[in-house]
Design a protein around this motif. Structure first.
Motif, PDB file in Angstrom:
ATOM      1  N   GLN A  19       0.793  -1.130  -0.119  1.00 27.96           N
ATOM      2  CA  GLN A  19       0.036   0.060   0.027  1.00 27.96           C
ATOM      3  C   GLN A  19       0.724   1.384   0.216  1.00 27.96           C
ATOM      4  N   TRP A  24       2.059  -3.707   5.062  1.00 27.13           N
ATOM      5  CA  TRP A  24       1.649  -4.210   6.537  1.00 27.13           C
ATOM      6  C   TRP A  24       2.777  -5.461   6.665  1.00 27.13           C
ATOM      7  N   TRP A 161      -5.222   1.086  10.844  1.00 27.97           N
ATOM      8  CA  TRP A 161      -5.231   0.024  10.200  1.00 27.97           C
ATOM      9  C   TRP A 161      -6.293  -0.536   9.135  1.00 27.97           C
ATOM     10  N   GLY A 164      -5.934   1.593   5.938  1.00 31.58           N
ATOM     11  CA  GLY A 164      -5.013   0.795   5.154  1.00 31.58           C
ATOM     12  C   GLY A 164      -5.597  -0.533   4.548  1.00 31.58           C
ATOM     13  N   ARG A 169      -7.931   6.636   2.060  1.00 32.41           N
ATOM     14  CA  ARG A 169      -7.177   7.919   2.777  1.00 32.41           C
ATOM     15  C   ARG A 169      -8.178   8.893   3.281  1.00 32.41           C
ATOM     16  N   ALA A 199       1.473   1.873  10.547  1.00 25.59           N
ATOM     17  CA  ALA A 199       0.143   2.445  10.089  1.00 25.59           C
ATOM     18  C   ALA A 199       0.655   3.713   9.271  1.00 25.59           C
ATOM     19  N   VAL A 202       2.495   2.781   5.896  1.00 29.27           N
ATOM     20  CA  VAL A 202       1.580   2.327   4.839  1.00 29.27           C
ATOM     21  C   VAL A 202       0.667   3.311   4.481  1.00 29.27           C
ATOM     22  N   LEU A 203       0.210   4.433   5.284  1.00 25.52           N
ATOM     23  CA  LEU A 203      -0.736   5.570   5.038  1.00 25.52           C
ATOM     24  C   LEU A 203       0.174   6.747   4.481  1.00 25.52           C
TER      25      LEU A 203
END
Length: 296
Positions: A19, A24, A161, A164, A169, A199, A202-203
């Motif tokens: 991602q 993750w 979490w 993701g 978003r 997190a 990932v974000l």
């Protein structure tokens, strides 16, 4: 070596997913039917000839609780507990996405912080990316963002979490999380801190003020962290841009090097890869990694 390449490979669908710039990290294993972040319980030295270090390629990390002894910060009132249990029972009894979203939409206006974050997580676990474009999910993330000022660290990690996992978003929720995290970080256990770092990776959250507090907290709490948490933090920090990143690596990488024997091969490889990614060269760590992956 092939083992090193395998350890550094992105996770497959069973252990995580790509991602943005991050992924993750596979954190969960099951022990006696309960979910834990560690591969398995640590064996006593000498048990089964393992010397307490490795068995079948997995590190034997001592289990510890994901709490810090600063008081009960995550207790619900009896009324909240009953409301949450009632909703979860009805949610779990539903078999499809549409009725699940209808149930959420009907009650989301009354969700308290713990509930809003937990239901986001539960929705993401059951349905993955399928709910992402539905306006009812938008109302749920809006409720989560508006109540996050009263959330604890575990709840915040659940909400992030879920974003993701669903491939969403939500800037309002990300801003609310970055604003709230510095206030609750000292109450979080090391697993929650590592989950928040993952997190952010990932974000792709690069909130300078929040990351500075997160970096300082992990350094302050280093003795509480096991190798998986250190690996997760380094991997995340390597993908994020913030002023304190170099200092974080300068203090964490020597710990990895000095305690290399307590790291599984996978977690050692993750730390090595993270340091290489930011251009940090540690010859001793390089030699240790080479020896680990070329022995036998």
């Amino acid at each position: 070596p092939a083992a090193a390449a395998q350890a550094l490979a992105p996770p497959d669908a069973s252990s995580g997913r790509w991602q943005g710039r991050g992924w993750w990290m596979s954190l969960y294993r099951y022990i006696a039917g309960k979910q834990t972040f560690y591969p398995r319980p640590r064996l006593l030295d000498g048990e089964n000839g393992t010397n307490g270090h490795e068995l079948n390629g997995h590190a034997m990390y001592a289990n510890h609780a994901n709490v810090r002894r600063v008081g009960p910060k995550n207790l619900l009132t009896e009324e909240q507990r009953l409301r949450l249990q009632s909703f979860v029972d009805r949610f779990d009894a539903i078999s499809g996405l549409e009725p699940a979203l209808r149930l959420v939409a009907a009650e989301v206006h009354g969700f308290f912080p713990f509930q809003a974050c937990k239901i986001m997580q539960r929705l993401a676990k059951r349905f993955g990316t399928s709910p992402a474009g539905d306006p009812r999910v938008a109302r749920l993330t809006e409720r989560c963002a508006s109540t996050l000022h009263g959330a604890d660290g575990v709840s915040i990690s659940r909400a992030l979490w879920a974003l993701g996992k669903m491939g969403l978003r939500d800037d309002a929720l990300l801003h609310a999380a970055a604003t709230r995290i510095p206030d609750v970080l000292a109450e979080c256990g090391p697993i929650t801190i590592a989950t928040l770092w993952n997190a952010f990776e990932v974000l792709e959250i690069e909130n300078e003020a929040c990351l500075a507090v997160m970096a300082q907290e992990i350094l302050h709490r280093l003795e509480e962290c096991d190798p998986p948490e250190i690996a997760i933090v380094l991997h995340a920090a390597a993908t994020l841009r913030f002023d304190g990143r170099d200092r974080l690596f300068e203090l964490l990488v020597p710990r990895v090097r000095d305690q290399e024997g307590t790291f599984s091969a996978r977690h050692l490889a993750v730390c090595f890869h993270a340091s290489a990614r930011i251009g940090m060269r540690d010859d001793t760590l390089c030699q240790l990694v080479t020896r680990r992956f070329t022995k036998d």
